[in-house]
Design an enzyme around this catalytic site. Structure first.
Site, PDB file in Angstrom:
ATOM      1  N   TYR A  22       3.456   9.560  -0.517  1.00  0.00           N
ATOM      2  CA  TYR A  22       4.527   8.920   0.262  1.00  0.00           C
ATOM      3  C   TYR A  22       5.910   9.066  -0.389  1.00  0.00           C
ATOM      4  O   TYR A  22       6.926   8.817   0.264  1.00  0.00           O
ATOM      5  CB  TYR A  22       4.242   7.420   0.501  1.00  0.00           C
ATOM      6  CG  TYR A  22       2.920   7.100   1.173  1.00  0.00           C
ATOM      7  CD1 TYR A  22       2.121   8.092   1.743  1.00  0.00           C
ATOM      8  CD2 TYR A  22       2.449   5.790   1.231  1.00  0.00           C
ATOM      9  CE1 TYR A  22       0.903   7.784   2.327  1.00  0.00           C
ATOM     10  CE2 TYR A  22       1.239   5.484   1.825  1.00  0.00           C
ATOM     11  CZ  TYR A  22       0.463   6.492   2.360  1.00  0.00           C
ATOM     12  OH  TYR A  22      -0.740   6.174   2.944  1.00  0.00           O
ATOM     13  N   ASP A  43       0.840  -1.197   0.000  1.00  0.00           N
ATOM     14  CA  ASP A  43       0.000   0.000   0.000  1.00  0.00           C
ATOM     15  C   ASP A  43       0.879   1.253   0.000  1.00  0.00           C
ATOM     16  O   ASP A  43       1.535   1.556   0.997  1.00  0.00           O
ATOM     17  CB  ASP A  43      -0.885   0.004   1.253  1.00  0.00           C
ATOM     18  CG  ASP A  43      -1.781   1.231   1.295  1.00  0.00           C
ATOM     19  OD1 ASP A  43      -2.863   1.176   0.683  1.00  0.00           O
ATOM     20  OD2 ASP A  43      -1.395   2.249   1.893  1.00  0.00           O
ATOM     21  N   HIS A  75      -7.520   9.623  -1.880  1.00  0.00           N
ATOM     22  CA  HIS A  75      -6.877   9.568  -0.554  1.00  0.00           C
ATOM     23  C   HIS A  75      -7.758  10.166   0.550  1.00  0.00           C
ATOM     24  O   HIS A  75      -7.848   9.621   1.652  1.00  0.00           O
ATOM     25  CB  HIS A  75      -5.538  10.314  -0.639  1.00  0.00           C
ATOM     26  CG  HIS A  75      -4.500   9.808   0.304  1.00  0.00           C
ATOM     27  ND1 HIS A  75      -3.174   9.720  -0.032  1.00  0.00           N
ATOM     28  CD2 HIS A  75      -4.579   9.370   1.578  1.00  0.00           C
ATOM     29  CE1 HIS A  75      -2.488   9.247   0.997  1.00  0.00           C
ATOM     30  NE2 HIS A  75      -3.310   9.028   1.984  1.00  0.00           N
ATOM     31  N   LYS A 111      -2.595   5.997  -4.368  1.00  0.00           N
ATOM     32  CA  LYS A 111      -3.697   6.917  -4.048  1.00  0.00           C
ATOM     33  C   LYS A 111      -3.499   8.285  -4.690  1.00  0.00           C
ATOM     34  O   LYS A 111      -2.364   8.742  -4.855  1.00  0.00           O
ATOM     35  CB  LYS A 111      -3.803   7.102  -2.529  1.00  0.00           C
ATOM     36  CG  LYS A 111      -3.755   5.812  -1.746  1.00  0.00           C
ATOM     37  CD  LYS A 111      -3.953   5.988  -0.261  1.00  0.00           C
ATOM     38  CE  LYS A 111      -3.601   4.719   0.487  1.00  0.00           C
ATOM     39  NZ  LYS A 111      -2.184   4.562   0.804  1.00  0.00           N
TER      40      LYS A 111
HETATM   41  P1  NDP Z   1       0.615   1.266  11.875  1.00  0.00           P
HETATM   42  O1  NDP Z   1      -0.498   1.101  12.835  1.00  0.00           O
HETATM   43  O2  NDP Z   1       0.825   0.247  10.818  1.00  0.00           O
HETATM   44  O3  NDP Z   1       1.924   1.408  12.771  1.00  0.00           O
HETATM   45  C1  NDP Z   1       3.202   1.577  12.249  1.00  0.00           C
HETATM   46  C2  NDP Z   1       4.126   1.860  13.446  1.00  0.00           C
HETATM   47  O4  NDP Z   1       4.151   0.736  14.318  1.00  0.00           O
HETATM   48  C3  NDP Z   1       5.534   2.130  13.026  1.00  0.00           C
HETATM   49  O5  NDP Z   1       6.053   3.115  13.908  1.00  0.00           O
HETATM   50  C4  NDP Z   1       6.247   0.789  13.255  1.00  0.00           C
HETATM   51  O6  NDP Z   1       7.608   1.036  13.584  1.00  0.00           O
HETATM   52  C5  NDP Z   1       5.477   0.218  14.431  1.00  0.00           C
HETATM   53  N1  NDP Z   1       5.366  -1.253  14.394  1.00  0.00           N
HETATM   54  C6  NDP Z   1       5.215  -2.050  13.316  1.00  0.00           C
HETATM   55  N2  NDP Z   1       5.096  -3.338  13.667  1.00  0.00           N
HETATM   56  C7  NDP Z   1       5.175  -3.373  15.015  1.00  0.00           C
HETATM   57  C8  NDP Z   1       5.131  -4.434  15.960  1.00  0.00           C
HETATM   58  N3  NDP Z   1       4.974  -5.694  15.574  1.00  0.00           N
HETATM   59  N4  NDP Z   1       5.256  -4.121  17.269  1.00  0.00           N
HETATM   60  C9  NDP Z   1       5.417  -2.842  17.670  1.00  0.00           C
HETATM   61  N5  NDP Z   1       5.450  -1.785  16.815  1.00  0.00           N
HETATM   62  C10 NDP Z   1       5.350  -2.052  15.492  1.00  0.00           C
HETATM   63  O7  NDP Z   1       0.476   2.743  11.262  1.00  0.00           O
HETATM   64  P2  NDP Z   1       0.523   3.412   9.820  1.00  0.00           P
HETATM   65  O8  NDP Z   1       0.021   4.777  10.004  1.00  0.00           O
HETATM   66  O9  NDP Z   1       1.841   3.255   9.190  1.00  0.00           O
HETATM   67  O10 NDP Z   1      -0.578   2.609   8.954  1.00  0.00           O
HETATM   68  C11 NDP Z   1      -0.265   1.533   8.109  1.00  0.00           C
HETATM   69  C12 NDP Z   1      -0.319   1.915   6.638  1.00  0.00           C
HETATM   70  O11 NDP Z   1      -1.608   2.425   6.301  1.00  0.00           O
HETATM   71  C13 NDP Z   1       0.613   3.072   6.234  1.00  0.00           C
HETATM   72  O12 NDP Z   1       1.960   2.691   6.162  1.00  0.00           O
HETATM   73  C14 NDP Z   1      -0.004   3.479   4.926  1.00  0.00           C
HETATM   74  O13 NDP Z   1       0.348   2.576   3.883  1.00  0.00           O
HETATM   75  C15 NDP Z   1      -1.486   3.393   5.266  1.00  0.00           C
HETATM   76  N6  NDP Z   1      -2.047   4.689   5.731  1.00  0.00           N
HETATM   77  C16 NDP Z   1      -3.053   5.257   4.991  1.00  0.00           C
HETATM   78  C17 NDP Z   1      -3.597   6.463   5.350  1.00  0.00           C
HETATM   79  C18 NDP Z   1      -4.694   7.046   4.523  1.00  0.00           C
HETATM   80  O14 NDP Z   1      -5.043   8.222   4.729  1.00  0.00           O
HETATM   81  N7  NDP Z   1      -5.267   6.313   3.595  1.00  0.00           N
HETATM   82  C19 NDP Z   1      -3.146   7.209   6.538  1.00  0.00           C
HETATM   83  C20 NDP Z   1      -2.122   6.508   7.277  1.00  0.00           C
HETATM   84  C21 NDP Z   1      -1.617   5.300   6.877  1.00  0.00           C
HETATM   85  P3  NDP Z   1       8.826   0.410  12.715  1.00  0.00           P
HETATM   86  O15 NDP Z   1       8.619   0.796  11.273  1.00  0.00           O
HETATM   87  O16 NDP Z   1      10.019   1.047  13.323  1.00  0.00           O
HETATM   88  O17 NDP Z   1       8.760  -1.071  12.947  1.00  0.00           O
END
Ligand code: NDP
Length: 258
Positions: A38, A33, A96, A63
Site C-alpha cells: 500500500y 490494516d 498477503h 502484510k
Molecule cells: P471496502 O469494502 O472497505 O470499501 C471501500 C470503498 O467504500 C471506498 O471507495 C470508500 O470510499 C467507500 N466507502 C467507505 N465507507 C462508506 C460508506 N459508509 N458508505 C458508502 N461508501 C463508503 O473495500 P476495501 O477494498 O478498501 O477493503 C477494506 C480494506 O481491506 C482495505 O483498505 C485493505 O486494508 C484491506 N484489503 C485487503 C486485501 C487483501 O488482499 N488482503 C485486498 C483488499 C483490501 P471513500 O474512501 O471515498 O469513503
C-alpha cells in the site's frame, strides 16, 4: 484483536493516510490494516505514534507482498515494514496472497513470532486447500485469515472451516467497495433500523464473528462505519442477508491458485 479496524488500501501516502488514521482513532478504532504494497506504512506508524494512545491499546497489521515470498526475502521484507511503521513489535503479520514459496514464507513468519518481532502471524486470501496445506506443514495455526467477505460473497464453508480450526476470519472489502450498497433488501433492513446500508453489511459480518476493516478517507464515513454497536440484526434479517450471496469478487479470486 479489535473487531473493527480501518483499512488503508488505496489511501494515498501522506496527508490522506495521516488524517484518516487520526479520524479513525478519534472515532474509537484501535486497529489499522496496512501492507507493504500500500506504500503508506510509514504514515500509518506516524499517525499511531502521534495519537498519544498507549501502544498496547493499538493493533497494527501489515502484510508480506508476493515479490518478497521465500524465507530470507520474507525476513528482510518484515524488517523493512517494521522499520517503516516504527511502532516496535508488529501485532499481526500476514502473508498477503497464497503464491509460490508460501510455505517458506510461513517458516519465516514463525521465526519472527518466536523471536518476538510480531505478536501474531496469519495469512490472507487463503482458501481451504491452502489452509489444509499449511496445517499439515507445521504445528502453528495461523491466527487470522483475511479474505474478501460480505453478504454478496458469503464464504460460509470457509467461515466454518476457520471457526473449527480457531482461525479468526477477517473481512476485506466488507462494504463491497460500495458496489452493492443500493441493494433493495439491504436498503429495507437499513431503514427498519434507522441505519445506513454500510452499517448493516458491517453489522452482518460482526454477527458472523468476523473482524471488519472498512476503508474510507472521509471523516464522516469513518465515523458512520464505527457506529455498529447500538443495534442488532434479527435472525431473519441475517438469513435474508446471507441469501444475497452471488459470489461477487472485487479482487482477484484465489480459489484456483494451486
Ligand atoms: P471496502 O469494502 O472497505 O470499501 C471501500 C470503498 O467504500 C471506498 O471507495 C470508500 O470510499 C467507500 N466507502 C467507505 N465507507 C462508506 C460508506 N459508509 N458508505 C458508502 N461508501 C463508503 O473495500 P476495501 O477494498 O478498501 O477493503 C477494506 C480494506 O481491506 C482495505 O483498505 C485493505 O486494508 C484491506 N484489503 C485487503 C486485501 C487483501 O488482499 N488482503 C485486498 C483488499 C483490501 P471513500 O474512501 O471515498 O469513503
Amino acid at each position: 484483536m479489535p473487531v473493527l479496524g480501518l483499512g488503508v488500501w488505496k489511501t494515498p501516502s501522506g496527508r490522506a493516510t495521516l488524517d484518516s488514521v487520526d479520524a479513525a482513532l478519534r472515532a474509537g478504532y484501535r486497529l489499522v490494516d496496512t501492507a507493504a504494497l500500500y506504500g503508506n506504512e510509514a504514515d500509518v506508524g506516524q499517525a499511531l505514534r502521534k495519537s498519544g494512545i498507549p501502544r498496547d491499546e493499538l493493533f497494527v497489521t501489515t502484510k508480506l507482498w508476493n515479490d518478497d515470498q521465500g524465507y530470507e526475502r520474507a525476513l528482510a521484507a518484515f524488517r523493512k515494514s517494521q522499520a517503516a511503521l516504527g511502532v516496535g513489535v508488529v501485532d499481526l503479520y500476514l502473508i498477503h496472497w497464497p503464491v509460490d514459496q508460501r510455505l517458506e514464507s510461513w517458516r519465516a513468519l514463525r521465526k519472527l513470532q518466536r523471536d518476538g518481532a510480531c505478536r501474531s502471524i496469519g495469512v490472507s486470501n487463503f482458501m481451504i486447500p491452502h489452509l489444509e496445506e499449511l496445517l499439515q506443514a507445521g504445528d502453528v495455526v495461523p491466527s487470522v485469515n483475511q479474505v474478501e467477505f460480505n453478504p454478496f460473497l458469503f464464504q460460509r464453508e470457509l467461515l466454518e472451516y476457520c471457526r473449527k480450526h480457531r482461525i479468526q476470519l477477517e473481512a476485506y472489502a466488507p462494504l463491497t467497495r460500495g458496489r452493492r450498497l443500493d441493494d433493495p433488501v439491504l436498503r429495507d433492513i437499513a431503514e427498519t433500523h434507522h441505519k445506513t446500508p454500510a452499517q448493516v453489511v458491517l453489522r452482518w459480518a460482526l454477527q458472523h464473528d468476523v473482524v471488519i476493516i472498512p476503508k474510507s478517507v472521509r471523516t464522516e464515513r469513518i465515523r458512520e462505519n464505527a457506529q455498529l454497536f447500538d443495534f442488532q440484526l434479527r435472525e431473519s434479517e441475517m438469513e435474508a442477508l446471507d441469501r444475497l450471496n452471488e459470489n461477487l469478487r472485487t479482487a482477484w479470486d484465489p480459489s484456483n491458485v494451486p
